[in-house]
Design an enzyme around this catalytic site. Structure first.
Site, PDB file in Angstrom:
ATOM      1  CG  HIS C 360      -0.104   0.150   2.058  1.00  0.00           C
ATOM      2  ND1 HIS C 360       0.570   0.832   2.896  1.00  0.00           N
ATOM      3  CD2 HIS C 360      -0.511  -0.872   3.674  1.00  0.00           C
ATOM      4  CE1 HIS C 360       0.849   0.485   3.962  1.00  0.00           C
ATOM      5  NE2 HIS C 360       0.075  -0.573   4.380  1.00  0.00           N
TER       6      HIS C 360
ATOM      7  N   GLY D  51      -1.610  -9.334   7.127  1.00  0.00           N
ATOM      8  CA  GLY D  51      -0.070  -9.149   6.956  1.00  0.00           C
ATOM      9  C   GLY D  51      -0.439  -7.439   6.371  1.00  0.00           C
ATOM     10  CB  CYS D  52       2.399  -5.195   6.507  1.00  0.00           C
ATOM     11  SG  CYS D  52       2.705  -3.317   5.665  1.00  0.00           S
ATOM     12  CD  GLN D  53       3.826  -6.400   0.562  1.00  0.00           C
ATOM     13  OE1 GLN D  53       3.394  -6.839  -0.233  1.00  0.00           O
ATOM     14  NE2 GLN D  53       4.673  -5.265   0.530  1.00  0.00           N
ATOM     15  CB  ALA D 119       4.270  -7.284   6.037  1.00  0.00           C
TER      16      ALA D 119
END
Ligand SMILES: Cc1ncc(COP(=O)(O)O)c(C=O)c1O
Ligand SMILES: Cc1ncc(COP(=O)(O)O)c(C=O)c1O
Lengths: 404, 139, 404, 139
Positions: C360, D51-53, D119
């Site tokens: 992101h 997760g971050c991604q 992530a």
């Protein structure tokens, strides 16, 4: 016992010539020199690893993140913290204190009290002045005795249910006083006050165990621990840190960002917004390696020896006044010569290649207490020698003769 | 009164006689000790130029066409340099003071004392002297 | 024209092997690599100069202070500021934004408005959310068009007498959009609103003239300008900065400290509490030397060439969707492949030695706008080549084949 | 059901057959594609490991003496690794799950995907699986 000449070999800067003299660096209270391993680690980082942390999915960014987190782990062990998430990486002591002064203030309401001491560094005064102003709280100042020690009776009498926080330096950067922080912490806790210890002048030679101390917050700067500039440590108890709002917003300190509702990341990331000083943090792990390979206890006793030696030699000079306690003192000597301005001595010593610090040492209230414009300060590190002290004493004598 | 540049040249010649820094600094210290002390009543907040370490007090008066400076400091080394500056700039015309280039500082190896990083108030004093001169010139 | 191979020689990290492939570093939006001169300068600093700034009266501390202040002077010239006191040295873009969000808030009262855009980085969102919350002000968000450009009509309609500040990125870190900041600044000023520009993605390739822009605040991070980590710049107009209260307390940010009344130092020191990242700041001057020796215009046109080339090649791949504008765009490409998760592409490219970023990009609201979990981002720097792009395109094709 | 370590050994042998990373990753991707998809109704906030991604959804059920895991992810590579983990840990006893050492990860060269810096939610998923097992064991 320390092999000082072996240690000195790790610090190339000590071979500098200043004004045609060998550099004698006795300004370690301001910042310490860096061993080769630290500098090399910065170079290695930039030449082999450099990448942003916590962000990428690629090899280098993973490696970078790992190295960054390894330092955190190392700091955790170095100070005896329970968990790595209790270690917040900041840009220095001042940043660490401001972080807490700005977030812990949710616990400080109108009429509450924060206690500091008269011997604090500006960095442990001004943030609390601002914090108390903002929250209509009262800043109480523990006076110090002429001996340079905290007036413990006064401290005791200042404590009350209104006390929300006590913030005291572990070691005074002017007087060298080692404050009885364990006693301070235990006493403050009886009143349910939290305790913040400014360890800027302590962490390089006093073995810490934050759990045993039961301290709520503790902080220091890497640059005073033979480490890089721009890196600081803030230790805080997990349960307390968890309750605090973040200090800065941005970057990876979030769980999710939405214009309607943003939620914050868990510790320690909640308090680490933005790209950190990655190279600095990574190289700081080499400073800790250095400290541990020499051994904090060895460093301490070496510095104590220098302190004793220099004190004795100084007192042999007529009209020298040393400030601060006789015992329980770190390797910092602040003194003056009667009728001589400290600045003049600093200028002349500099001419002889001796780097010391003169002035108020960012502790103006303390200067006011002693009613002096400043002091001449010698502060020792692991690489200093008694021979350097001899040369410094000679230079002080010469300066005194010129100036009086 | 002699010209600013003449006095500077003279000072440079004086300093050239010294064979090492000790002599130079002893001379400065002597100059500092000899500097006419400022009356306590003039050591006011208003006349104070606060350095981080040593303080300077400065007074300027217009006498006829020239400006007379008196100054003092709590540090003797600073006072020594003040003595030199007064030797050069006091009793000069506002215009000469405003326009002068204090090249002697570098020539006698004292520029370190007057660099922006020195916390002795000297640099601010020179600025203030020029400012006074500029102000009095245009009065 | 740039001699890319000569430039590449200055960056030893580019010779790394990653997963048995030559490293192809296309994650420059996250951080750039550092030329030898920067690393060497850090080493030199620690081996020859290291001392604390603004404090001592000794040779090294003077030298250190001079070098530190020379960087400030260089930055001033680099961005066309009027005075050096308008250059505040911080730890990064995020720190710079938080500094203003915490101090300029004295001008933001209940009901006032702060405007940001939908394409902002979290670092330019969260501080304003916190600031508005604290001051009961309203955060207004300019939407962006599908093209990835700011909806200028909407921006115009959001402006009012209530607008106290507009904070917009110069260049979007996701889309590469170069925002029309001059137009934004002029328009906002008509409503007496101040303008903060987040230049994190711009300053390395767009020649700045803050006076001509008439911008009130501008900031960026050294680590994205081929400089060290842990150093940031905040430019602010002197008249405005002078009105603000300090952000952090401590160290040399004071004129005098007294328990009754503390007065603050003048600009820029008022905003620089504590020992700064001296080695970082000193070495940053070498980054500016590097940028100026290559020439920002040359860097810009080189990167534009890479952008055009990569865009063309990417669009030849079926099912590739590129986000962001076609023109007025910096060398950043965000894209996705239909039915493929960006993370998977990142993992496979990494296996082939290609460092890109997926996710992101700290711009979750923008992801939400496009309704995607993230993008694959290529971001180019002065040392990248069309050959690297060819290899990257091949790798993307291979990944696509494996994943679909 | 075979023992956890037996299955791990088998997976290691399988992976040893691959001569380069492409084959290994293609295999993982295939595993990911073959993984039984999780019903949309299970993709709730509650089952989500963010997760971050990439995201992971995980469900655990106790059947007789063993635990059955089902899981999913939006990224195929993550799904591939999930498929391996489920092969190993699903249908095992809580005790075995709690105590097992997932040595296969390192042996087949996937540790990078399960490091704390990744992530993708996988590491949290393993923790969660062990936590479920621990919880269900002691019920
Ligand atoms: C547009 C933009 N703003 C802010 C930031 C934050 O910069 P830093 O992490 O250096 O504080 C970045 C970098 O990630 C960025 O691209
Ligand atoms: C006791 C004490 N506290 C705080 C500080 C401030 O540390 P820093 O300048 O690294 O933020 C110092 C160092 O000067 C110090 O000695």
């Amino acid at each position: 016992m320390i092999d000082v000449s072996a240690v000195r070999n790790l610090f190339p800067i000590l071979n500098q010539k200043i004004n045609n003299h060998d550099l004698i660096y006795l300004d370690n209270g301001a910042t310490t020199q860096k061993p080769n391993s630290v500098t090399r680690s910065i170079e290695d980082y930039y030449k082999k690893v450099n990448s942003n942390v916590h962000r990428g999915a690629h090899y280098l960014s993973n490696l970078s993140t790992e190295k960054y987190e390894q330092t955190r782990e190392k700091i955790k062990n170095f100070i005896g913290a329970k968990k790595t998430c209790e270690i917040i990486l900041t840009k220095g002591t001042t940043d660490s204190i401001n972080l807490i002064a700005n977030t812990f203030d949710s616990n400080i309401n109108e009429g509450d009290e924060v206690i500091i001491s008269e011997m604090e560094h500006h960095s442990n005064i001004v943030p609390w002045q601002i914090c108390c102003d903002k929250n209509k709280a009262v800043l109480k100042v523990v006076p110090i005795l002429n001996s340079g020690e905290i007036d413990f009776d006064k401290f005791q009498s200042l404590l009350s249910k209104k006390t929300k926080l006590v913030s005291i330096s572990h070691v005074s950067n002017v007087l060298g006083t080692i404050n009885p922080i364990k006693k301070i912490i235990d006493l403050a806790h009886k009143f349910k006050a939290k305790v913040f210890i400014d360890g800027a002048q302590a962490a390089s030679h006093i073995k810490l165990d934050v759990q045993k101390l039961n301290v709520d917050f503790y902080c220091f700067s890497a640059h005073k621990l033979y480490g890089p500039t721009g890196v600081g440590v803030l230790y805080g108890k997990e349960s307390i840190l968890n309750e605090l709002e973040p200090y800065q917003g941005g970057g990876e300190m979030i769980k999710s960002v939405d214009f309607n509702k943003t939620t914050y990341a868990d510790l320690p990331h909640k308090f680490e917004a933005g790209t950190p000083n990655i190279a600095g943090v990574v190289s700081f792990s080499k400073s800790i390696d250095f400290l541990e390979s020499v051994g904090l206890d060895n460093i301490k006793s070496h510095q104590e020896k220098l302190l004793q030696y220099a004190t004795k030699k100084l007192l042999e000079i007529k009209d020298v006044i040393i400030y601060g306690p006789k015992h329980q003192k770190a390797a910092i000597i602040s003194f003056n010569i009667k009728n001589v301005h400290p600045y003049d001595v600093g200028v002349l010593l500099d001419k002889m290649g001796i780097a010391i610090r003169t002035g108020h040492h960012c502790a103006q209230p303390l200067m006011k207490k002693y009613n002096i414009p400043g002091t001449i300060r010698l502060s020792f590190a692991v690489y200093n020698t008694t021979k350097e002290i001899d040369l410094c004493i000679d230079a002080i004598k010469k300066s005194k003769k010129m100036l009086t | 009164m002699r010209l600013i540049d003449e006095i500077q040249q003279e000072i440079i010649s004086d300093f050239n006689l010294f064979s090492d820094w000790t002599q130079k600094y002893e001379y400065l210290i002597d100059l500092g000790k000899e500097l006419k002390v400022l009356d306590a009543k003039h050591k006011t907040e208003e006349n104070l130029i606060k350095g981080c370490q040593s303080n300077v007090w400065l007074i300027a008066k217009k006498e006829k066409n020239s400006i007379v400076f008196t100054a003092d400091s709590d540090a003797i080394m600073t006072k020594g340099i003040i003595a030199l500056l007064i030797k050069i700039l006091s009793n000069q015309t506002p215009k000469d003071i405003t326009n002068c280039d204090l090249f002697f500082i570098k020539k006698i190896g004292l520029s370190e004392h007057l660099s922006a990083t020195r916390a002795n108030g000297l640099l601010s004093m020179i600025k203030q002297m020029k400012l006074y001169a500029y102000g009095l010139e245009n009065k």
